[in-house]
Design a protein around this motif. Sequence first.
Motif, PDB file in Angstrom:
ATOM      1  N   ALA A 134       0.767  -1.330   0.112  1.00  0.00           N
ATOM      2  CA  ALA A 134       0.009   0.031  -0.025  1.00  0.00           C
ATOM      3  C   ALA A 134       0.943   1.345  -0.018  1.00  0.00           C
ATOM      4  CB  ALA A 134      -0.849   0.064   1.182  1.00  0.00           C
ATOM      5  N   ARG A 135       1.896   1.255   0.683  1.00  0.00           N
ATOM      6  CA  ARG A 135       2.805   2.358   0.724  1.00  0.00           C
ATOM      7  C   ARG A 135       3.500   2.637  -0.493  1.00  0.00           C
ATOM      8  NH1 ARG A 135       8.240   1.334   3.815  1.00  0.00           N
ATOM      9  NH2 ARG A 135       8.436   0.189   1.598  1.00  0.00           N
ATOM     10  N   ASP A 136       3.849   1.637  -1.081  1.00  0.00           N
ATOM     11  CA  ASP A 136       4.513   1.952  -2.322  1.00  0.00           C
ATOM     12  C   ASP A 136       3.669   2.323  -3.344  1.00  0.00           C
ATOM     13  OD1 ASP A 136       6.971   0.706  -1.122  1.00  0.00           O
ATOM     14  OD2 ASP A 136       6.704  -1.123  -2.176  1.00  0.00           O
ATOM     15  N   ILE A 137       2.468   1.848  -3.395  1.00  0.00           N
ATOM     16  CA  ILE A 137       1.416   2.362  -4.263  1.00  0.00           C
ATOM     17  C   ILE A 137       1.045   3.801  -4.193  1.00  0.00           C
ATOM     18  CG2 ILE A 137      -0.916   2.020  -5.079  1.00  0.00           C
ATOM     19  CD1 ILE A 137      -0.771  -1.179  -4.663  1.00  0.00           C
ATOM     20  N   LYS A 138       1.013   4.135  -3.107  1.00  0.00           N
ATOM     21  CA  LYS A 138       0.682   5.490  -2.618  1.00  0.00           C
ATOM     22  C   LYS A 138       1.965   6.519  -3.310  1.00  0.00           C
ATOM     23  CE  LYS A 138      -1.738   8.859  -1.760  1.00  0.00           C
ATOM     24  NZ  LYS A 138      -2.092   9.191  -0.210  1.00  0.00           N
ATOM     25  N   GLU A 139       2.978   6.098  -2.565  1.00  0.00           N
ATOM     26  CA  GLU A 139       4.439   7.058  -2.747  1.00  0.00           C
ATOM     27  C   GLU A 139       4.726   6.942  -4.199  1.00  0.00           C
ATOM     28  OE1 GLU A 139       7.319   5.577  -0.143  1.00  0.00           O
ATOM     29  OE2 GLU A 139       6.282   6.432   1.738  1.00  0.00           O
ATOM     30  N   LYS A 140       4.557   6.028  -5.029  1.00  0.00           N
ATOM     31  CA  LYS A 140       5.056   5.888  -6.280  1.00  0.00           C
ATOM     32  C   LYS A 140       3.815   6.320  -7.303  1.00  0.00           C
ATOM     33  CE  LYS A 140       8.413   2.518  -5.403  1.00  0.00           C
ATOM     34  NZ  LYS A 140       8.734   0.986  -5.711  1.00  0.00           N
ATOM     35  N   GLY A 141       2.653   6.399  -6.674  1.00  0.00           N
ATOM     36  CA  GLY A 141       1.406   6.729  -7.614  1.00  0.00           C
ATOM     37  C   GLY A 141       1.339   5.671  -8.698  1.00  0.00           C
ATOM     38  N   LEU A 142       1.164   4.251  -8.240  1.00  0.00           N
ATOM     39  CA  LEU A 142       1.227   3.129  -9.272  1.00  0.00           C
ATOM     40  C   LEU A 142      -0.271   3.066  -9.590  1.00  0.00           C
ATOM     41  CD1 LEU A 142       3.581   0.616  -7.607  1.00  0.00           C
ATOM     42  CD2 LEU A 142       3.857   2.332  -9.465  1.00  0.00           C
ATOM     43  N   LYS A 143      -0.659   3.817 -10.639  1.00  0.00           N
ATOM     44  CA  LYS A 143      -2.082   3.418 -11.234  1.00  0.00           C
ATOM     45  C   LYS A 143      -2.395   2.006 -11.625  1.00  0.00           C
ATOM     46  CE  LYS A 143      -2.574   8.280 -12.498  1.00  0.00           C
ATOM     47  NZ  LYS A 143      -3.152   9.375 -13.695  1.00  0.00           N
TER      48      LYS A 143
END
Length: 280
Positions: A134-143
């Motif tokens: 979850a952190r990586d998706i949010k921080e990297k903006g992984l659409k």
Amino acid sequence: MKKIAIQGVPGSYHDIAAHKFFKDEKIELICCNTFEEVFDNLKKDSSIIGMIAIENTIAGSLLHNYELLRDSGATIIGEHKLRISHSIMCLPGEDWSTLTEVNSHPVALAQCRDFLQHHPQLKVVETEDTAGSARDIKEKGLKGHAAICSKYAAELYGMKILQEGIETNKHNFTRFLVICDPWMADELKDRSKINKANIVFSLPHNEGSLSQVLSIFSFYHINLTKIQSLPIIGREWEYLFYVDVMFNDYLRYKQSIDAVMPLTKALKILGEYAEGESTL
């Protein structure tokens, strides 16, 4: 303020378990990538407390953690049983129609197998950590990416929860052990409440050797709540037995240990503590 070393990042189930166990205290988390790193922190600083998962009601035991605990010299001072409930989440601006991939730890993915089978359009990708996904998706903006982790992680990282309680089996609990340097143990636990212990031993290759040990525990009214065997590396067909016991009388428990000692090899008490609470 107590320093607690955990495997995982803020929002992980280790984080939740640590805050549940130390519910009336302020704690500082030391987030580690591996369980080995947790034990390394304890070795470097004797004031640090560790929190490690040891078994799950669905996935079973974390066998490597038994070995790490035995070899570390750390002692168990408590436990906590946490109900594991998974949620699927994505970036705030997305929804089901935009998702193509779901990320999480392999154990969490396995526990949500039925849910994932109903969403075959999602590519399943294993990661090292539930909350870390979850952190990586949010921080990297992984659409297009979704994460499976705790509801708390979604709140912590500002993710949008699409569905809660997606685990297949709702009776999903993980037991966590609280460990520390033996010199710190008496300061951190209430000896008057001790009713549980973890021990490890090996046995000679004699007929009925395990049966004899179990009979002695039964005689002293010691309740065996778990037995886990692991092979001894380099010694064919020899095993270490990790045993959890519960008791109402501490003296009788100590007498039982004295009685089984001559029948075992390398018996070691890994910790004595109060049975832990279960929380949702």
